[in-house]
Scaffold this motif. Structure first.
Motif, mmCIF file in Angstrom:
data_model
loop_
_atom_site.group_PDB
_atom_site.id
_atom_site.type_symbol
_atom_site.label_atom_id
_atom_site.label_comp_id
_atom_site.label_asym_id
_atom_site.label_seq_id
_atom_site.Cartn_x
_atom_site.Cartn_y
_atom_site.Cartn_z
ATOM 1 N N PHE A 91 -25.378 -85.343 -4.271
ATOM 2 C CA PHE A 91 -24.408 -86.027 -3.413
ATOM 3 C C PHE A 91 -24.780 -85.802 -1.956
ATOM 4 C CE2 PHE A 91 -22.602 -81.801 -3.377
ATOM 5 C CZ PHE A 91 -22.088 -81.665 -2.098
ATOM 6 N N VAL A 92 -24.345 -86.731 -1.125
ATOM 7 C CA VAL A 92 -24.501 -86.632 0.317
ATOM 8 C C VAL A 92 -23.103 -86.610 0.913
ATOM 9 C CG1 VAL A 92 -25.356 -87.757 2.412
ATOM 10 C CG2 VAL A 92 -26.708 -87.840 0.304
ATOM 11 N N PHE A 93 -22.869 -85.662 1.802
ATOM 12 C CA PHE A 93 -21.585 -85.523 2.477
ATOM 13 C C PHE A 93 -21.691 -86.162 3.859
ATOM 14 C CE2 PHE A 93 -18.935 -82.433 5.093
ATOM 15 C CZ PHE A 93 -17.751 -83.101 4.853
ATOM 16 N N MET A 94 -20.765 -87.077 4.152
ATOM 17 C CA MET A 94 -20.797 -87.787 5.424
ATOM 18 C C MET A 94 -19.383 -87.917 5.984
ATOM 19 S SD MET A 94 -23.347 -90.909 4.315
ATOM 20 C CE MET A 94 -23.887 -91.394 5.947
ATOM 21 N N SER A 95 -19.311 -88.036 7.290
ATOM 22 C CA SER A 95 -18.036 -88.391 7.904
ATOM 23 C C SER A 95 -17.947 -89.913 7.926
ATOM 24 C CB SER A 95 -17.941 -87.827 9.325
ATOM 25 O OG SER A 95 -18.683 -88.617 10.220
ATOM 26 N N GLY A 96 -16.786 -90.409 8.205
ATOM 27 C CA GLY A 96 -16.607 -91.858 8.264
ATOM 28 C C GLY A 96 -17.318 -92.513 9.423
#
Length: 112
Positions: A91-96
């Motif tokens: 998974f990749v964690f990103m902000s909006g």
């Protein structure tokens, strides 16, 4: 076997930018699983048509900048991602407000 990659997004404002990010990730990665924790107490998503493949964490957690609530929001979204039938290997964690800067195939090749 699930998809190679999925995305965890955490947001609290700028719904148009969040929708742009979601649409771009879906196009680049062939409709990957995406879970978004959006703080609806800070900004509504009314009027924005997110793809049905995107899962929103419900109920949401009220978040504050620099507060542990942000971590709780991330973990809630991550839990939802891995409870999906199409849970990914990575998974990749990103902000909006993030945006992909590398070609999808380069990312997938590196993970493989």
């Amino acid at each position: 076997m699930g998809p190679a990659i999925g995305f965890v997004l955490v947001s609290h404002d700028k719904p148009a930018q969040l929708l742009r990010l979601v649409r771009r990730l879906m196009k680049l990665y062939g409709n990957p699983p995406i879970v978004c924790h959006h703080d609806f107490s800070l900004c509504s998503l009314d009027g924005f048509d997110f793809p049905k493949e995107v899962t929103f964490v419900r109920p949401h957690i009220e978040t504050k900048w620099g507060d542990f609530s942000f971590c709780l929001a991330f973990f809630a979204a991550l839990r939802v991602l891995y409870q999906r039938e199409d849970s990914p290997d990575w998974f990749v964690f990103m902000s909006g407000t993030d945006y992909p800067v590398r070609p999808a195939q380069a990312v997938l090749d590196e993970l493989a």
